[in-house]
Scaffold this active site. Structure first.
Site, PDB file in Angstrom:
ATOM      1  N   ALA A   1       0.882  -1.233   0.015  1.00 56.37           N
ATOM      2  CA  ALA A   1      -0.220   0.040   0.025  1.00 56.37           C
ATOM      3  C   ALA A   1       0.904   1.246   0.139  1.00 56.37           C
ATOM      4  CB  ALA A   1      -0.953  -0.117   1.185  1.00 56.37           C
TER       5      ALA A   1
ATOM      6  N   ARG B   1      -1.887   0.208   7.483  1.00 55.62           N
ATOM      7  CA  ARG B   1      -1.391  -0.051   9.017  1.00 55.62           C
ATOM      8  C   ARG B   1      -0.680   1.396   9.670  1.00 55.62           C
ATOM      9  NH1 ARG B   1      -1.660  -4.172   6.398  1.00 55.62           N
ATOM     10  NH2 ARG B   1      -2.836  -5.978   7.564  1.00 55.62           N
TER      11      ARG B   1
ATOM     12  N   HIS C   1      -3.752 -10.034  -4.203  1.00 55.88           N
ATOM     13  CA  HIS C   1      -4.652  -9.811  -3.452  1.00 55.88           C
ATOM     14  C   HIS C   1      -5.965  -9.423  -4.541  1.00 55.88           C
ATOM     15  CE1 HIS C   1      -2.290  -9.138   0.545  1.00 55.88           C
ATOM     16  NE2 HIS C   1      -2.410 -10.413   0.083  1.00 55.88           N
TER      17      HIS C   1
ATOM     18  N   CYS D   1     -28.940 -11.140 -11.893  1.00 47.20           N
ATOM     19  CA  CYS D   1     -29.652 -11.912 -11.019  1.00 47.20           C
ATOM     20  C   CYS D   1     -30.005 -10.878  -9.928  1.00 47.20           C
ATOM     21  CB  CYS D   1     -28.981 -13.122 -10.660  1.00 47.20           C
ATOM     22  SG  CYS D   1     -27.930 -13.188  -9.259  1.00 47.20           S
TER      23      CYS D   1
HETATM   24  P1  NAD Z   1       0.806  -1.628   5.445  1.00 42.88           P
HETATM   25  O1  NAD Z   1      -0.263  -0.570   5.220  1.00 42.88           O
HETATM   26  O2  NAD Z   1       0.839  -2.689   6.305  1.00 42.88           O
HETATM   27  O3  NAD Z   1       2.276  -1.034   4.955  1.00 42.88           O
HETATM   28  C1  NAD Z   1       2.352   0.097   4.280  1.00 42.88           C
HETATM   29  C2  NAD Z   1       3.773   0.600   4.439  1.00 42.88           C
HETATM   30  O4  NAD Z   1       4.122   1.368   3.632  1.00 42.88           O
HETATM   31  C3  NAD Z   1       3.942   0.909   6.085  1.00 42.88           C
HETATM   32  O5  NAD Z   1       4.936   0.600   6.401  1.00 42.88           O
HETATM   33  C4  NAD Z   1       4.211   2.665   5.495  1.00 42.88           C
HETATM   34  O6  NAD Z   1       4.798   3.333   6.580  1.00 42.88           O
HETATM   35  C5  NAD Z   1       4.546   2.667   4.439  1.00 42.88           C
HETATM   36  N1  NAD Z   1       4.524   3.823   3.400  1.00 42.88           N
HETATM   37  C6  NAD Z   1       3.330   4.682   3.437  1.00 42.88           C
HETATM   38  N2  NAD Z   1       3.651   5.421   2.568  1.00 42.88           N
HETATM   39  C7  NAD Z   1       4.892   5.435   2.130  1.00 42.88           C
HETATM   40  C8  NAD Z   1       5.745   6.246   0.989  1.00 42.88           C
HETATM   41  N3  NAD Z   1       5.226   7.077   0.262  1.00 42.88           N
HETATM   42  N4  NAD Z   1       7.070   5.715   0.737  1.00 42.88           N
HETATM   43  C9  NAD Z   1       7.693   4.473   1.268  1.00 42.88           C
HETATM   44  N5  NAD Z   1       6.801   3.928   2.344  1.00 42.88           N
HETATM   45  C10 NAD Z   1       5.400   4.331   2.835  1.00 42.88           C
HETATM   46  O7  NAD Z   1       0.334  -2.116   3.565  1.00 42.88           O
HETATM   47  P2  NAD Z   1       0.647  -3.527   3.034  1.00 42.88           P
HETATM   48  O8  NAD Z   1       2.184  -4.249   3.622  1.00 42.88           O
HETATM   49  O9  NAD Z   1       0.589  -3.569   1.590  1.00 42.88           O
HETATM   50  O10 NAD Z   1      -0.458  -4.468   3.774  1.00 42.88           O
HETATM   51  C11 NAD Z   1      -1.204  -5.296   2.966  1.00 42.88           C
HETATM   52  C12 NAD Z   1      -2.589  -5.080   2.647  1.00 42.88           C
HETATM   53  O11 NAD Z   1      -2.892  -3.589   2.379  1.00 42.88           O
HETATM   54  C13 NAD Z   1      -2.868  -5.677   1.442  1.00 42.88           C
HETATM   55  O12 NAD Z   1      -3.755  -6.813   1.982  1.00 42.88           O
HETATM   56  C14 NAD Z   1      -3.243  -4.786   0.377  1.00 42.88           C
HETATM   57  O13 NAD Z   1      -4.246  -5.461  -0.485  1.00 42.88           O
HETATM   58  C15 NAD Z   1      -3.870  -3.955   1.376  1.00 42.88           C
HETATM   59  N6  NAD Z   1      -4.158  -2.387   0.890  1.00 42.88           N
HETATM   60  C16 NAD Z   1      -3.886  -1.912  -0.480  1.00 42.88           C
HETATM   61  C17 NAD Z   1      -4.179  -0.567  -1.038  1.00 42.88           C
HETATM   62  C18 NAD Z   1      -3.992  -0.270  -2.569  1.00 42.88           C
HETATM   63  O14 NAD Z   1      -4.454  -1.071  -3.232  1.00 42.88           O
HETATM   64  N7  NAD Z   1      -3.456   0.927  -2.592  1.00 42.88           N
HETATM   65  C19 NAD Z   1      -4.512   0.415   0.216  1.00 42.88           C
HETATM   66  C20 NAD Z   1      -4.413  -0.095   1.377  1.00 42.88           C
HETATM   67  C21 NAD Z   1      -4.394  -1.351   1.716  1.00 42.88           C
END
Ligand code: NAD
Length: 249
Positions: free
Chosen positions: A23, A35, A118, A153
């Protein structure tokens, strides 16, 4: 940026390079992550909105949550991080992008070898009759009246994203693990590496003798074993790494 120069060197020298995104690669496109303190789970309880049981129990409530996300996803555009990864693939320096994101932004940026573990918001499906409706059609149905009914449906559609409690797509997971095993460099971008089974991919690369590089704001369980850990913004670090590689072919 010294980190970016080092990353460029790693990408050039440790081939094949496979990328794993989460994300965090899309926050700079205006899509909140899950998170971090401003993430989606700070406002919404995942057990109420993101499990298949919650969807089966009360799809209208879950769609109320998704309708807000759809509004954001509809307008989001790829940022410099997505574009840099697509450019690296175009230059033959990235073999594939494995993503946990469901937002389509890698595809919109031009990435071709994409493994979406996902699922994707690209389509929604009817759990009753199997009808599949593309994103634009779903957006229209939601704008007309909330939880979108199946055009065939009438049952409420489900977005084709993996909800908690649902099985992972087998083909994509197998492909992600095979790519991680074969990678000389696994570049992790914007993932807290907390969600399994994807969180196991870096271990797969390390066990097979490859290296792991991480561009993530905030800690991950693999920081101590990574050849490079950058806490910088994904867009800045990746754009600078592409620049450090010099003009492409
Ligand atoms: P996560 O939220 O657990 O972790 C995201 C990480 O990225 C965090 O550690 C955060 O500090 C870091 N981060 C945020 N902005 C940043 C930036 N600009 N540069 C560098 N780092 C940055 O997300 P994850 O590990 O992908 O968790 C998995 C779940 O989140 C998945 O199931 C996914 O499907 C879902 N998700 C997807 C989206 C999307 O499609 N954009 C959005 C939210 C969540």
């Amino acid at each position: 940026m010294r980190e970016a120069a080092r990353l460029a060197e790693l990408i050039r020298e440790q081939q094949p390079c496979v990328v794993l995104t989460g994300a965090g690669v899309s926050t700079e496109s205006g899509i909140p992550d899950f998170r971090s303190p401003t993430g989606i789970w700070a406002t919404y309880d995942p057990m109420e909105y993101a499990t298949i049981d919650a969807f089966r129990r009360d799809p209208i409530k879950v769609w109320d949550f998704y309708a807000r996300r759809l509004e954001v996803l509809k307008q989001a555009r790829p940022n410099a991080a997505h574009r840099a990864l697509a450019e690296l693939e175009r230059r033959g320096l990235v073999e594939a992008v494995i993503t946990q994101n469901i937002d389509r932004l890698h595809e919109l940026a031009g990435s071709r070898e994409l493994v979406e573990v996902h699922g994707s918001i690209r389509t929604s499906s009817c759990l009753q009759c199997g009808e599949r409706v593309p994103f634009e059609g779903v957006v229209q149905l939601v704008e007309e009246g909330g939880a979108p009914p199946c055009p065939r449906c009438g049952a409420i559609l489900k977005p084709d994203v993996v909800m908690f409690g649902e099985p992972m797509p087998e083909v994509e997971i197998d492909s992600a693990f095979a790519l991680a095993r074969a990678a000389a460099l696994l570049l992790v971008v914007g993932s807290s590496l907390e969600v399994w089974p994807v969180a196991g991919l870096p271990q797969e690369t390390l066990d097979a003798g490859g290296a792991v590089a991480i561009v993530n704001r905030g800690p991950t369980p693999y920081d101590g074993r990574a050849v490079l850990k950058s806490d910088g913004a994904a867009s800045e670090v990746l754009e600078a790494a592409v620049a450090a590689l010099g003009p492409g072919p």
